[in-house]
Structure formats: structure tokens, C-alpha cells
Design a protein around this motif. Structure first.
Motif, mmCIF file in Angstrom:
data_model
loop_
_atom_site.group_PDB
_atom_site.id
_atom_site.type_symbol
_atom_site.label_atom_id
_atom_site.label_comp_id
_atom_site.label_asym_id
_atom_site.label_seq_id
_atom_site.Cartn_x
_atom_site.Cartn_y
_atom_site.Cartn_z
ATOM 1 N N LEU A 485 -66.334 1.549 -30.720
ATOM 2 C CA LEU A 485 -66.493 0.503 -32.099
ATOM 3 C C LEU A 485 -67.640 -0.534 -31.508
ATOM 4 O O LEU A 485 -67.786 -1.101 -30.531
ATOM 5 C CB LEU A 485 -65.126 -0.302 -31.974
ATOM 6 C CG LEU A 485 -63.872 0.508 -32.641
ATOM 7 C CD1 LEU A 485 -62.667 -0.296 -32.742
ATOM 8 C CD2 LEU A 485 -64.153 1.264 -34.006
ATOM 9 N N PHE A 486 -68.335 -0.763 -32.792
ATOM 10 C CA PHE A 486 -69.204 -1.631 -32.750
ATOM 11 C C PHE A 486 -69.102 -2.585 -33.913
ATOM 12 O O PHE A 486 -69.342 -2.115 -34.881
ATOM 13 C CB PHE A 486 -70.757 -1.195 -32.664
ATOM 14 C CG PHE A 486 -71.181 -0.554 -31.506
ATOM 15 C CD1 PHE A 486 -71.769 -1.426 -30.346
ATOM 16 C CD2 PHE A 486 -71.096 0.819 -31.074
ATOM 17 C CE1 PHE A 486 -72.226 -0.669 -29.280
ATOM 18 C CE2 PHE A 486 -71.279 1.487 -30.243
ATOM 19 C CZ PHE A 486 -71.940 0.688 -29.087
ATOM 20 N N GLY A 487 -68.553 -3.769 -33.838
ATOM 21 C CA GLY A 487 -68.174 -4.518 -34.958
ATOM 22 C C GLY A 487 -66.746 -5.528 -34.824
ATOM 23 O O GLY A 487 -66.585 -5.902 -35.816
ATOM 24 N N LEU A 488 -66.298 -4.904 -33.694
ATOM 25 C CA LEU A 488 -64.959 -5.849 -33.208
ATOM 26 C C LEU A 488 -65.247 -6.873 -32.294
ATOM 27 O O LEU A 488 -65.895 -6.589 -31.173
ATOM 28 C CB LEU A 488 -63.709 -5.055 -32.966
ATOM 29 C CG LEU A 488 -63.129 -4.451 -34.046
ATOM 30 C CD1 LEU A 488 -62.093 -3.247 -33.467
ATOM 31 C CD2 LEU A 488 -62.767 -5.059 -34.973
ATOM 32 N N PRO A 489 -64.654 -8.182 -32.305
ATOM 33 C CA PRO A 489 -63.603 -8.686 -33.420
ATOM 34 C C PRO A 489 -64.397 -9.241 -34.611
ATOM 35 O O PRO A 489 -63.599 -8.937 -35.988
ATOM 36 C CB PRO A 489 -62.739 -9.664 -32.752
ATOM 37 C CG PRO A 489 -63.802 -10.199 -31.768
ATOM 38 C CD PRO A 489 -64.492 -9.110 -31.146
#
Length: 617
Positions: A485-489
Motif C-alpha cells: 500500500l502507498f497512502g496509509l495512514p
């Protein structure tokens, strides 16, 4: 209410036993290893209280340097002592205490003159006791009260001619570890013989009442003298030398005694001459004359303004010896933080205030006993809790480290700062990358579990290193693949570019890794990568005891299906047009290989078509 842990209950029990043991020993008498501290703390409380004006009941007629000069030498001749006593007696004092030992005979004329003076006046003579050691022993384990008085080897009594015309009392005082006179015994024993102290005898003669010994105190007429073990009366000094009114004996010799200082007073005659030797260290004066110590004791008996330390006070000491350490250890166990330490400090300050206030009002509560009862349990309990806390912290650190290995790197840190992270699902933009090993299932059947484990560890390590370098988060490892994932948190503008860079870095790293494997293994496996950018639902999944942060939604499904597109087209990466546009059509990572497309393709399980780009090295 949460039940205390076993170690806290054990600590409280041992603390209570320790405090109770000290308190019981304290009831029977002073504790040697606490005596020195109690002496110092008592002197400190005396000093804090400051000097005070004594009641106008006692006057000292001092055989001082001036008197010695008039007499020509010291000790004074007995005839001169007789003149001093006659001069005092002429002014009608209540009683005269002669703090001078008349053990040996002098010249007959002088002794005869003194004998006649003693007959004419109300004089109490001084005697002394010889004890086996400097600290007078008090027996406290006997049920017979009189057995508990200080026991002397011998009494040094006045000559029989003087003792026949005047009563006498023992002049000894009891000192503490610092040499300070702390008590005046009311009674002394030599074998079966009991002799009162000089102070008690003077008090009895001044009031005209007989002294009666009761189990825990001495009574003179209607006056009750509260005493400590062994019929000891504590001393509370008024100030330095001269605080009790002092008149030179030379004034008696030249007829200049002040009548207001003598009439209806108790007069104590004693030596203050330089080099006389009868001096004691006190909180207010390092060389207080012994005659002033005796005068202080007599004043206490007359005015009732001395310190009270009897069995009742010792029982209060016992309660503090048990209660204070229990409270301190309990607070340290209950609140192992700054609040707990502040509460402990508050409790100690309250106890200290009570102790000092009681001392100021004449009640001698022990200060050293509660400290001795509190300090060891508190230190041991604190050290034990510190050790247990460090063990627990080490265990938590190990668990956190293991969590970092299992949970998405970086997310554990955010969870520590924000325990409510993603407790409520949120919709946000994110880039999703999937990577998977081709042909792994058939390979695993051929090489066995040990080789499979080693192979997967190598794969997982390289994925973890590259994703961490690109600032992504591994959401999960799934068998022979991973979801990234790219975009957490929180989403960032450069998430798509980072995801694109990660795809290319993973492809390059996978090629190098495959090149290190044996040919029979490397020839049977490959890899595929799919990447997409869009809206996801970020949330926690699972129950209260087991939860996982993950992303769901169409964007995740598309990224997963793009791996199939990459495999079917024999390329390394298949990425959506949405990701490429968000990352930038001139995205530098993809210039390292050949980017083909766009192509329109359908995805398994999804209606419609999707614009896709293909990349190969």
C-alpha cells in the motif's frame, strides 16, 4: 475494582510484618540501631522549635568563675557552701537542691558548719550512681514495674552526718548516642534498694507530697508524672546556658541575692566554673552545665511542660511503624509514575508535619522508627517493581519488534501514537501494488518444505527492503505473494510515483534474486507485478482480540487482477492508466525499461474494460 497482583500483596504483607516487628521491639525499649538516628532527629526538632522562655519556677545559684575567685580555689570550702545555703534559706525558697557531691569528709569545722546549715534549711543533697556502662540499662521484659528502673552497681551517697539531716536523690541523667542528656530517671535501683532521683526528691519536698510509684507513672500528691520505660522523664531544653535564670553564688556571699529570684522558688546550687567538667552537649549549647540540666528536669516536673513519651505514645509509634510503610508501598504499587511519587511525597510530608507538630506540643513521637520501618520496604519494593517493569518493558519491546515484522512496517508506529487509527473505515486515494511468484506451487511440491521456507524468506526479505526504501507499507504476505500500500495512514501526492518506483525496483531486485538461485529452481519460476491507483476503503478488520489494518474495494481487486494481465502478456509489470497518469507520463522509473500500450483489456470477474500499460525490462 481490579484485584492487586500477587507480588503487591506479598510486598504489603512483608512490609506489615517488618513494621510490626520493629514496633513491638520499640514498645519494650529503644532499638540500638535506631537510637543514633532518633537522637539526631530529636535534636533537629528541638532546634526547629527554637529557644523558649522557661516558667519562672527555678533559679540557679551558680558556683561560677567569680565565686571561685572569691573563694580562692575550687571546690569551695564546706564553710563557704554553708554561707551560700544560709543566704538562700534566709529568703525562704520552696526548696534548695545542692548539686554538689558531699562524699568525702573535709575539715571538721567546715563540715560542722555545713551540717548546721542543712538542719536550718529545706535542702536536698545530690548522690550519684555508678553503672556498669555509660548507657544505663533499663529492664523492660519484667512484669514487676520497679525491676525496670536503671540498676546501679553502687550509690555514692553524702556522708552520713549530712544524710542524717537532709534527704538526697540520685543526680545521674541518661544520655543518648550523641551524648545529649535525653532522660532523667525518676528512680534508681541497687539490688533491692530503690532511691528517687534528685529531681523527684526536690519536687516532692517543694510540694510537701509523697511520691507514689504506679505501674506506668509516678504520682506526687495530685500530680501525675508520665514516664517512659524504666520511669524515665524526657528532657526538652529551653535554650542555651543561662536560659533558666542564673545568679552567681558570689551574690549570696556578699548579700546581694535578688529576693524575687529566690522567694517561693526552687533554688538549684551547682557548678558552672570553667574546667568543672560537669557539662553536656545539647541542641542549643555544646557545653550546657549539668546544674542547668537538673534545673530543666525540675522545671518540667513543676510546670508539666516537658515531653511526654509513655506507653501510649509508643503505641502510636507502633501504628505509624505499620501504617506509614503500608501506605507508601501501597501507593508505589498502585501508581508507578510521577503521580504515585507525588502522592508518596505528600504522605511523608503530612507524617513529618504531624511528628513535628506533636513534638512542639510536648508529645515525643519517634521519627526514626517510622523511617526505619518505611525505607527498607519502600526501597526493596521500588527496586523490585523497577526490575519487573524493565522485564515487562523488554517483553513489550520484543512483542513490538515482532509486531513490526508481522504488521505493516510504519503502521505499528502510527498505532502507538494513535490507538484509534482507522477504528472507523475511511475512503481515501491510494496506490496498490501486488507481486506474486509464478510457478511456485508446482516448485514447492518438488523441492520440499525446508527449501520452500528458505526460498520464501529470501523473497519476503527483498520485498520488505524495497518497499521500505520506497516508503510503502506491506499490508500482508499471502503465500508466495505480497500486497503493498502507498497512502496509509494518510494519502500523499507522491504516492502514485512511489508506487511506480517500487514496481520497477521490485522487478530489478527479483531478476537479480532469481539469478542467484540454482538453475533447476530459477528455470521453473518467475514473477508478475500489478499496480493500480484509485479509491480504497481503509479500515481495521477482525474482532476485539485480533485486528488487522487493510484496504478493500475495487482498486484492490483491479491491482490483483493486473498480475494476470502481466503474466498473460509475458511482461513483468502491468499497471493501470490511472496509476501512470497520477505518477506522471514521464515517470522516471519506467524509462529504465520498455513501456508498451495503452491496451484495452478485460479483467476476470469485472465488467467492462480497463486501459492498461505493460512494462518489461
Amino acid at each position: 475494582m481490579r484485584r492487586p497482583p500477587p507480588q503487591t500483596l506479598i510486598a504489603l504483607l512483608l512490609t506489615a510484618i517488618w513494621g510490626l516487628g520493629l514496633g513491638i521491639v520499640h514498645l519494650r525499649g529503644d532499638i540500638p540501631f535506631i537510637d543514633g538516628a532518633e537522637a539526631t532527629l530529636t535534636n533537629l526538632r528541638n532546634t526547629l522549635g527554637g529557644s523558649r522562655k522557661p516558667p519562672d519556677l527555678v533559679t540557679i545559684v551558680a558556683i561560677d568563675d567569680e565565686t571561685s575567685r572569691v573563694a580562692g580555689h575550687y571546690p569551695l570550702p564546706r564553710a563557704m557552701l554553708a554561707k551560700i545555703i544560709d543566704a538562700i534559706g534566709a529568703l525562704q525558697p520552696k526548696a534548695i537542691a545542692l548539686d554538689v557531691l558531699l562524699v568525702d569528709a573535709a575539715d571538721e569545722a567546715g563540715d560542722a558548719a555545713l551540717e548546721q546549715s542543712l538542719k536550718r534549711t529545706n535542702v536536698v543533697l545530690a548522690a550519684a550512681g555508678i553503672f556498669p556502662e555509660s548507657h544505663q540499662q533499663v529492664v523492660v521484659d519484667s512484669k514487676e514495674p520497679l525491676v525496670r528502673v536503671p540498676s546501679a552497681l553502687q550509690f555514692l551517697e553524702p556522708q552520713s552526718r549530712f544524710a542524717a539531716v537532709a534527704s538526697y536523690g540520685i543526680v545521674n541523667v541518661q544520655t543518648d548516642k550523641t551524648g545529649t542528656p535525653r532522660f532523667v530517671p525518676m528512680l534508681f535501683r541497687n539490688g533491692e534498694r530503690i532511691v528517687p532521683s534528685l529531681s523527684l526528691r526536690v519536687f516532692s519536698r517543694a510540694t510537701g507530697e509523697q511520691a507514689t510509684v504506679i505501674s506506668d507513672h509516678v504520682k506526687v500528691g495530685s500530680h501525675s508524672i508520665l514516664t517512659d520505660n524504666g520511669y524515665l522523664v524526657p528532657l526538652s531544653f529551653y535554650g542555651p546556658r543561662g536560659t533558666i535564670r542564673t545568679v552567681s553564688a558570689s551574690a549570696a556571699l556578699n548579700g546581694r541575692l535578688p529576693e524575687e529570684a529566690i522567694r517561693d522558688h526552687i533554688v538549684v546550687v551547682g557548678a558552672t566554673v570553667t574546667g568543672g567538667g560537669d557539662v553536656f552537649p545539647t541542641p542549643f549549647d555544646p557545653v550546657l552545665p549539668g546544674v542547668e540540666v537538673i534545673s530543666t528536669s525540675i522545671t518540667h516536673l513543676l510546670a508539666g511542660d516537658g515531653l511526654v513519651r509513655d506507653q501510649g505514645v509508643r503505641f502510636i509509634d507502633l501504628y505509624f511503624a505499620v501504617g506509614l510503610p503500608l501506605l507508601v508501598v501501597g501507593l508505589l504499587s498502585w501508581r508507578r509514575n510521577t503521580i504515585g511519587l507525588a502522592m508518596v511525597l505528600g504522605v511523608i510530608l503530612v507524617w513529618a508535619a504531624i511528628n513535628v507538630a506533636a513534638f512542639k506540643h510536648g508529645i515525643w513521637l519517634s521519627a526514626a522508627l517510622p523511617i526505619a520501618a518505611t525505607a527498607p520496604p519502600a526501597l526493596i519494593s521500588g527496586a523490585t517493581q523497577l526490575w519487573l517493569g524493565r522485564r515487562q518493558a523488554k517483553r513489550f519491546a520484543e512483542q513490538s519488534e515482532r509486531l513490526q515484522h508481522i504488521q505493516a512496517p510504519g503502521l505499528a508506529e502510527h498505532l502507538a501514537r494513535d490507538p484509534g487509527l482507522l477504528a472507523t473505515p475511511v475512503h481515501q486515494e491510494a496506490a496498490i501494488v501486488f507481486i506474486d511468484i509464478n510457478g511456485f506451487t508446482s516448485l514447492s511440491e518438488a523441492i520440499g518444505p525446508a527449501a520452500v521456507r528458505e526460498l520464501l524468506n529470501g523473497f519476503f526479505n527483498l520485498v520488505d527492503e524495497e518497499v521500505t526504501a520506497c516508503g510503502g507499507a506491506i499490508n500482508s504476505f499471502m503465500g508466495d505473494g505480497a500486497m503493498i500500500l502507498f497512502g496509509l495512514p494518510q494519502p500523499k501526492p507522491d504516492d502514485p510515483a512511489k508506487a511506480a518506483d517500487c514496481c520497477v525496483r521490485l522487478a530489478a531486485r527479483m531478476r537479480r534474486w532469481l539469478g542467484t538461485l540454482p538453475d533447476d529452481v530459477a528455470s521453473r519460476i518467475g514473477f508478475k507485478i500489478g499496480a493500480h491507483f484509485g479509491t480504497i476503503v481503509a479500515s481495521r478488520l477482525g474482532g476485539g482480540d485480533r485486528q488487522q489494518i487493510t484496504a478493500t474495494g475495487d482498486t484492490v481487486n483491479v491491482a490483483s487482477r493486473l498480475m494476470e494481465v502481466a503474466a498473460s502478456n509475458h511482461v513483468e509489470i502491468a499497471l493501470s492508466d490511472d496509476l501512470l497518469l497520477a505518477a506522471g507520463t514521464d515517470s522516471m522509473p519506467f524509462k529504465q525499461g520498455r513501456l508498451e500500450g495503452p491496451i484495452e483489456t478485460s479483467l476476470r470477474g469485472r465488467t467492462g474494460s480497463l486501459t492498461v500499460w505493460l512494462w518489461r525490462s
